[in-house]
Design a protein around this motif. Structure first.
Motif, PDB file in Angstrom:
ATOM      1  N   TRP A  17       0.920  -1.186  -0.020  1.00 52.83           N
ATOM      2  CA  TRP A  17      -0.032  -0.130   0.036  1.00 52.83           C
ATOM      3  C   TRP A  17       0.898   1.175  -0.186  1.00 52.83           C
ATOM      4  O   TRP A  17       1.975   1.241   0.651  1.00 52.83           O
ATOM      5  CB  TRP A  17      -0.848   0.210   1.266  1.00 52.83           C
ATOM      6  CG  TRP A  17      -1.677   1.092   1.358  1.00 52.83           C
ATOM      7  CD1 TRP A  17      -2.938   1.427   0.815  1.00 52.83           C
ATOM      8  CD2 TRP A  17      -1.534   2.324   2.085  1.00 52.83           C
ATOM      9  NE1 TRP A  17      -3.443   2.659   1.056  1.00 52.83           N
ATOM     10  CE2 TRP A  17      -2.483   3.276   1.998  1.00 52.83           C
ATOM     11  CE3 TRP A  17      -0.508   2.892   2.720  1.00 52.83           C
ATOM     12  CZ2 TRP A  17      -2.670   4.456   2.477  1.00 52.83           C
ATOM     13  CZ3 TRP A  17      -0.309   4.124   3.376  1.00 52.83           C
ATOM     14  CH2 TRP A  17      -1.591   4.837   3.352  1.00 52.83           C
ATOM     15  N   MET A  18       0.706   2.225  -0.879  1.00 55.39           N
ATOM     16  CA  MET A  18       1.021   3.477  -0.602  1.00 55.39           C
ATOM     17  C   MET A  18       0.242   4.647  -0.752  1.00 55.39           C
ATOM     18  O   MET A  18      -0.891   4.669  -1.484  1.00 55.39           O
ATOM     19  CB  MET A  18       1.965   3.795  -2.008  1.00 55.39           C
ATOM     20  CG  MET A  18       3.217   2.421  -2.212  1.00 55.39           C
ATOM     21  SD  MET A  18       4.070   2.577  -3.805  1.00 55.39           S
ATOM     22  CE  MET A  18       5.127   4.169  -3.175  1.00 55.39           C
ATOM     23  N   PRO A  19       0.615   5.648   0.149  1.00 57.39           N
ATOM     24  CA  PRO A  19      -0.485   6.730   0.442  1.00 57.39           C
ATOM     25  C   PRO A  19      -0.378   7.577  -1.058  1.00 57.39           C
ATOM     26  O   PRO A  19       0.359   7.824  -1.854  1.00 57.39           O
ATOM     27  CB  PRO A  19       0.242   7.433   1.373  1.00 57.39           C
ATOM     28  CG  PRO A  19       1.735   7.076   1.372  1.00 57.39           C
ATOM     29  CD  PRO A  19       1.672   5.788   0.787  1.00 57.39           C
ATOM     30  N   ALA A  20      -1.805   7.913  -1.200  1.00 53.47           N
ATOM     31  CA  ALA A  20      -2.094   8.667  -2.624  1.00 53.47           C
ATOM     32  C   ALA A  20      -1.593  10.123  -2.366  1.00 53.47           C
ATOM     33  O   ALA A  20      -1.881  10.762  -1.424  1.00 53.47           O
ATOM     34  CB  ALA A  20      -3.411   8.594  -3.043  1.00 53.47           C
ATOM     35  N   PRO A  21      -0.923  10.828  -3.151  1.00 51.22           N
ATOM     36  CA  PRO A  21      -0.429  12.091  -3.029  1.00 51.22           C
ATOM     37  C   PRO A  21      -1.882  13.023  -3.279  1.00 51.22           C
ATOM     38  O   PRO A  21      -2.599  12.717  -4.222  1.00 51.22           O
ATOM     39  CB  PRO A  21       0.539  12.380  -4.243  1.00 51.22           C
ATOM     40  CG  PRO A  21       0.041  11.317  -5.229  1.00 51.22           C
ATOM     41  CD  PRO A  21      -0.436  10.318  -4.522  1.00 51.22           C
ATOM     42  N   LEU A  22      -1.739  14.446  -2.610  1.00 53.60           N
ATOM     43  CA  LEU A  22      -3.054  14.878  -2.715  1.00 53.60           C
ATOM     44  C   LEU A  22      -2.967  15.625  -4.080  1.00 53.60           C
ATOM     45  O   LEU A  22      -2.159  16.020  -4.675  1.00 53.60           O
ATOM     46  CB  LEU A  22      -2.653  16.152  -1.568  1.00 53.60           C
ATOM     47  CG  LEU A  22      -2.932  15.686  -0.161  1.00 53.60           C
ATOM     48  CD1 LEU A  22      -2.667  16.714   0.902  1.00 53.60           C
ATOM     49  CD2 LEU A  22      -4.150  15.378  -0.026  1.00 53.60           C
ATOM     50  N   GLY A  23      -4.226  15.850  -4.459  1.00 55.92           N
ATOM     51  CA  GLY A  23      -4.435  16.628  -5.747  1.00 55.92           C
ATOM     52  C   GLY A  23      -4.024  15.606  -7.071  1.00 55.92           C
ATOM     53  O   GLY A  23      -4.044  16.204  -8.166  1.00 55.92           O
ATOM     54  N   ALA A  24      -3.983  14.398  -6.756  1.00 51.09           N
ATOM     55  CA  ALA A  24      -3.999  13.454  -8.029  1.00 51.09           C
ATOM     56  C   ALA A  24      -5.126  13.298  -8.799  1.00 51.09           C
ATOM     57  O   ALA A  24      -6.197  13.502  -8.339  1.00 51.09           O
ATOM     58  CB  ALA A  24      -3.283  12.046  -7.421  1.00 51.09           C
ATOM     59  N   GLN A  25      -4.978  12.537 -10.083  1.00 51.80           N
ATOM     60  CA  GLN A  25      -6.075  12.431 -10.816  1.00 51.80           C
ATOM     61  C   GLN A  25      -6.877  11.430 -10.387  1.00 51.80           C
ATOM     62  O   GLN A  25      -6.713  10.780  -9.143  1.00 51.80           O
ATOM     63  CB  GLN A  25      -5.674  12.006 -12.321  1.00 51.80           C
ATOM     64  CG  GLN A  25      -5.375  10.413 -12.428  1.00 51.80           C
ATOM     65  CD  GLN A  25      -3.874   9.946 -11.889  1.00 51.80           C
ATOM     66  OE1 GLN A  25      -3.378  10.977 -11.133  1.00 51.80           O
ATOM     67  NE2 GLN A  25      -3.373   9.110 -12.536  1.00 51.80           N
ATOM     68  N   ALA A  26      -8.292  11.315 -10.716  1.00 49.10           N
ATOM     69  CA  ALA A  26      -9.351  10.777 -10.346  1.00 49.10           C
ATOM     70  C   ALA A  26      -8.804   9.004 -10.245  1.00 49.10           C
ATOM     71  O   ALA A  26      -8.282   8.640 -11.232  1.00 49.10           O
ATOM     72  CB  ALA A  26     -10.674  10.684 -10.860  1.00 49.10           C
ATOM     73  N   PRO A  27      -8.915   8.353  -8.922  1.00 44.48           N
ATOM     74  CA  PRO A  27      -8.623   7.227  -9.062  1.00 44.48           C
ATOM     75  C   PRO A  27      -9.428   6.110  -9.902  1.00 44.48           C
ATOM     76  O   PRO A  27     -10.494   6.458  -9.894  1.00 44.48           O
ATOM     77  CB  PRO A  27      -8.566   6.696  -7.543  1.00 44.48           C
ATOM     78  CG  PRO A  27      -9.607   7.896  -6.737  1.00 44.48           C
ATOM     79  CD  PRO A  27      -9.488   8.808  -7.777  1.00 44.48           C
ATOM     80  N   ILE A  28      -8.747   5.002 -10.448  1.00 40.86           N
ATOM     81  CA  ILE A  28      -9.573   4.201 -11.097  1.00 40.86           C
ATOM     82  C   ILE A  28     -10.018   3.126  -9.997  1.00 40.86           C
ATOM     83  O   ILE A  28      -9.425   2.937  -8.897  1.00 40.86           O
ATOM     84  CB  ILE A  28      -8.763   3.260 -12.217  1.00 40.86           C
ATOM     85  CG1 ILE A  28      -7.402   2.765 -11.690  1.00 40.86           C
ATOM     86  CG2 ILE A  28      -8.257   4.431 -13.302  1.00 40.86           C
ATOM     87  CD1 ILE A  28      -6.543   1.888 -12.604  1.00 40.86           C
ATOM     88  N   GLY A  29     -11.070   2.435 -10.385  1.00 40.82           N
ATOM     89  CA  GLY A  29     -11.607   1.479  -9.236  1.00 40.82           C
ATOM     90  C   GLY A  29     -11.353   0.079  -9.677  1.00 40.82           C
ATOM     91  O   GLY A  29     -10.991  -0.379 -10.682  1.00 40.82           O
ATOM     92  N   VAL A  30     -10.778  -0.715  -8.445  1.00 36.82           N
ATOM     93  CA  VAL A  30     -10.328  -1.930  -8.737  1.00 36.82           C
ATOM     94  C   VAL A  30     -11.040  -2.921  -7.599  1.00 36.82           C
ATOM     95  O   VAL A  30     -11.023  -2.504  -6.463  1.00 36.82           O
ATOM     96  CB  VAL A  30      -8.584  -2.037  -8.447  1.00 36.82           C
ATOM     97  CG1 VAL A  30      -8.102  -1.344  -9.458  1.00 36.82           C
ATOM     98  CG2 VAL A  30      -8.211  -1.489  -6.714  1.00 36.82           C
ATOM     99  N   ALA A  31     -10.803  -4.098  -7.693  1.00 31.26           N
ATOM    100  CA  ALA A  31     -11.326  -5.202  -6.829  1.00 31.26           C
ATOM    101  C   ALA A  31     -10.282  -6.004  -6.765  1.00 31.26           C
ATOM    102  O   ALA A  31      -9.423  -6.688  -7.478  1.00 31.26           O
ATOM    103  CB  ALA A  31     -12.340  -5.919  -7.578  1.00 31.26           C
ATOM    104  N   LEU A  32     -10.131  -6.389  -5.533  1.00 35.70           N
ATOM    105  CA  LEU A  32      -8.813  -7.085  -4.772  1.00 35.70           C
ATOM    106  C   LEU A  32      -9.293  -8.638  -4.338  1.00 35.70           C
ATOM    107  O   LEU A  32     -10.213  -8.620  -3.794  1.00 35.70           O
ATOM    108  CB  LEU A  32      -8.293  -6.373  -3.739  1.00 35.70           C
ATOM    109  CG  LEU A  32      -7.526  -4.896  -3.840  1.00 35.70           C
ATOM    110  CD1 LEU A  32      -6.894  -4.955  -2.902  1.00 35.70           C
ATOM    111  CD2 LEU A  32      -6.702  -4.962  -5.382  1.00 35.70           C
ATOM    112  N   ARG A  84      -8.758  -7.093 -10.145  1.00 35.08           N
ATOM    113  CA  ARG A  84      -9.334  -6.692 -11.378  1.00 35.08           C
ATOM    114  C   ARG A  84      -9.845  -5.467 -11.424  1.00 35.08           C
ATOM    115  O   ARG A  84      -9.901  -4.691 -10.445  1.00 35.08           O
ATOM    116  CB  ARG A  84     -11.002  -7.539 -11.147  1.00 35.08           C
ATOM    117  CG  ARG A  84     -10.756  -9.061 -11.331  1.00 35.08           C
ATOM    118  CD  ARG A  84     -12.312  -9.760 -11.061  1.00 35.08           C
ATOM    119  NE  ARG A  84     -12.120 -11.263 -11.053  1.00 35.08           N
ATOM    120  CZ  ARG A  84     -13.060 -12.075 -10.670  1.00 35.08           C
ATOM    121  NH1 ARG A  84     -14.023 -11.406 -10.334  1.00 35.08           N
ATOM    122  NH2 ARG A  84     -12.821 -13.524 -10.584  1.00 35.08           N
ATOM    123  N   MET A  85      -9.901  -5.163 -12.782  1.00 40.31           N
ATOM    124  CA  MET A  85     -10.216  -3.624 -13.106  1.00 40.31           C
ATOM    125  C   MET A  85     -10.907  -3.516 -14.577  1.00 40.31           C
ATOM    126  O   MET A  85     -10.889  -4.642 -15.206  1.00 40.31           O
ATOM    127  CB  MET A  85      -8.763  -2.819 -13.071  1.00 40.31           C
ATOM    128  CG  MET A  85      -7.981  -2.907 -14.129  1.00 40.31           C
ATOM    129  SD  MET A  85      -6.539  -2.143 -14.065  1.00 40.31           S
ATOM    130  CE  MET A  85      -5.397  -2.726 -12.551  1.00 40.31           C
TER     131      MET A  85
END
Lengths: 279, 399
Positions: A17-32, A84-85
């Motif tokens: 896991w890595m923290p997402a930086p502020l102001g990044a683009q909209a995240p894509i949805g994934v299923a783990l 999955r994505m």
């Protein structure tokens, strides 16, 4: 695509896991897959970074689902972790749009799968169409080999069990030499002695078979519990079926009674004095 | 009382002795097979990987060599980094990809092949069996395995038309090369019937339409003789975090994990074999002792020592183990070949791999375990015989 998907799964697994930086683009949805989510301590709503190589984790993703994969014996020994994505997200991530590993095709009712596959294969280069049955046959080769190995081991085990059973029954009946001699002295007929000894052998064989079935059921339960926990799967590894129980029981009784009859026949054919003197 | 007494006692009851020996033979055959199976997988795999002396494999991060179709981009840079390391004696790239060939007698059809892209001077993938090896930078040559040579009817000197990535949208092949067969080779890691060809790395990259990315599936590394493999692997891992660096020992551990089922099966069936042996010997000797209690008491009464009785019964058990075990060892070697033939037909397994490896230490371990178990099984009846009360036994027989 399969390559790259595997690589992505691996990188996620390795980078964690890595923290997402502020102001990044909209995240894509994934299923783990649940195991992956557990190992990375990710929950629904958490974000992570994905990429086609460890030094280019440029895409921001959000965990939208955690799923239990369908039990699949062909992947149980592998230690892969999957996610999955949506296809366009994966294609964008890889920088290789409009590519797939495979298509699943549902045919119109009444169309032969082999005829349709042959027709599709004549249309163009670059792919190969297979009927589902052909793929199933190909992917089940591993299990056919394991099954053949199990059968070979079963044959050796049955031979060993048969010899063991014959030996024990012979010893068991021979232990009754003195009783047989006394019965012969007091006028009991040979047939009666043989019958009694065979009956005793049959009773021992039945009790042994019942105990054996009970032991097999317990061993099967332990086997399933161990391997299901070991591989985190709901697959059934060992099954004690009615046919197996029937085969084992019949074999035990036939061998037990056969061995008992053989030994009883030898005993009844020996002179009472010889039995008495234990020569 | 002579030591041959044990053998004579067995001859007094030939049927039961023969059955016991047969039972022990089958059980020891199973034991030997399972001992061979438990260690053979690792031995065979390590031997296969080390057959050419290359101790380290570098693969895409998170994958085992050729376990997925993942590749490492920038093979040239990675290769240079590996070769720059002081512990590395040699490093060679390998790219594996699907390619096709046009048979000369039917040029409109395609035969699917597996293509290796290699660097001829630094490879541990094949041995040349006919013709010559590729030269360094040979852009027009190709090596074929026996399967391809016979399937496509080519030999050194012939021309082979190799087709690379196919393009379904164009309904045509993306790239096509006419290559001259330089030699026929034996691919060391191929499964039975695998149709493989090899070219220099740039040619295979072109066929895969990936020349720009300069990919490799795996890098094989040979370390200098004086270097510790563990130290070198640790240093390479630290220097190259974007790839997976594994020694052959690491790969064997991974392989063991995948085939844990067979090792556990070997343990369970080996244990069952020992239990069968113990039960057979223990039961037979106990019944024999019970039958001969009066005889043993008489012998003791006329002065035969307790140790002599103990030795005789013990030797009887060991004779059973010796005869049954000897037959079982031969039987085990025969059945191991049959079982190996079944298991090595696993799809995708290298043809040179073996599950049952015959080594003197395996046979010795199986024999030693069998003899120790047999000796322990015979001790109880022998002790019972030696401790039999003389007067009470004789009185019981007389009344």
């Amino acid at each position: 695509m399969r390559v790259l998907r595997a690589a992505i799964a691996a990188f996620v697994f390795l980078t964690g896991w890595m923290p997402a930086p502020l102001g990044a683009q909209a995240p894509i949805g994934v299923a783990l897959e649940r195991r992956l989510a557990d190992e990375l301590r990710l929950q629904i709503g958490d974000t992570l970074r994905l990429g086609p190589s460890p030094d280019s984790l440029r895409a921001l993703a959000r965990v939208e689902a955690i799923y239990d994969p369908a039990p699949d014996p062909s992947t149980v020994m592998r230690d892969d972790r999957r996610m999955r994505m949506h296809l366009p997200d994966l294609a964008a991530l890889l920088g290789q749009p409009d590519r797939v590993d495979r298509f699943g095709v549902v045919l119109q009712p009444g169309v032969s799968d082999s005829v349709a596959a042959a027709r599709l294969n004549e249309l163009a280069f670059g792919y190969r169409a297979y009927p589902s049955a052909e793929i199933a046959a190909g992917s089940s080769r591993t299990f056919e080999v394991v099954s053949r190995f199990h059968k070979a081991i079963a044959v050796i085990t049955i031979v060993a069990s048969a010899v063991f059973l014959l030996c024990i029954m012979l010893l068991k009946v021979e232990e009754r030499r003195l009783d047989a001699a006394v019965m012969r002295f007091v006028g009991v007929r040979r047939r009666t002695i043989v019958g009694a000894l065979v009956l005793e052998a049959a009773a021992i064989a039945v009790v042994g078979a019942v105990l054996g079935v009970g032991f097999a059921v317990i061993a099967s339960w332990v086997t399933n519990a161990y391997y299901q926990q070991r591989f985190a799967t709901a697959l059934i590894f060992s099954r004690v079926t009615f046919d197996i129980v029937l085969f084992g029981t019949v074999l035990s009784i036939v061998l037990g009674v056969g061995a008992g009859a053989l030994a009883a026949w030898r005993l009844a054919g020996t002179k009472p004095m010889a039995l008495w003197s234990r020569t | 009382m002579s030591s041959l007494g044990g053998v004579r006692q067995l001859l007094r009851h030939p049927l039961r002795s023969v059955l016991s020996i047969l039972g022990i033979a089958v059980a020891s055959a199973m034991l030997l097979d399972m001992v061979m199976l438990s260690g053979g997988i690792e031995v065979s795999f390590a031997k296969l990987l080390l057959s050419r002396g290359w101790q380290v494999r570098v693969s895409p991060k998170g994958t085992l060599p050729f376990d997925t179709e993942a590749t490492m981009p920038g093979a040239t840079t990675l290769l240079a980094a590996l070769r720059a390391d002081a512990s590395v004696a040699q490093a060679g790239p390998v790219l594996g990809t699907a390619v096709y060939a046009r048979p000369s007698w039917k040029p409109d059809s395609l035969v699917a092949l597996f293509g290796y892209g290699i660097e001829p001077g630094a490879q541990a993938l094949y041995e040349v069996t006919a013709g010559t090896d590729l030269r360094r930078g040979d852009q027009d040559g190709v090596l074929v395995g026996d399967v391809v040579a016979s399937r496509l009817r080519v030999q050194p000197g012939d021309t082979l038309v190799v087709v690379g990535r196919l393009d379904p949208q164009l309904a045509a092949s993306g790239i096509e090369r006419r290559l001259v067969v330089r030699g026929v080779v034996r691919w060391l890691y191929d499964y039975r019937g695998q149709p493989s060809i090899g070219t220099v790395l740039p040619v295979m990259q072109s066929l895969a339409k990936s020349r720009v990315q300069d990919p490799a599936s795996v890098m094989m590394v040979r370390l200098k003789d004086s270097v510790s493999t563990a130290d070198a692997v640790a240093r390479l891992r630290a220097a190259l975090p974007a790839v997976e660096v594994r020694s052959v020992e690491d790969l064997v551990v991974n392989f063991r994990e995948r085939l844990v089922y067979f090792r556990q099966l070997a343990l369970i069936l080996g244990s069952v074999s020992l239990v069968v042996t113990v039960l057979l010997i223990g039961t037979l000797l106990t019944i024999t002792v019970n039958e001969r209690l009066a005889e043993i008491a008489t012998l003791r009464a006329i002065g035969v020592q307790r140790s002599s009785i103990l030795r005789q019964i013990f030797l009887e058990g060991m004779t059973l183990v010796g005869l049954g075990g000897s037959i079982g060892m031969v039987l085990g070697l025969v059945t191991a070949r049959q079982l190996d033939a079944i298991l090595t037909s696993f799809p995708g397994l290298p043809a040179a791999f073996s599950f049952f490896v015959v080594r003197p230490q395996e046979v010795l371990i199986a024999a030693a375990v069998l003899f120790v178990t047999g000796a322990l099984a015979g001790l109880w009846p022998a002790w019972l015989a030696a401790r039999a009360p003389i007067a009470a036994t004789l009185r019981g027989e007389a009344t």
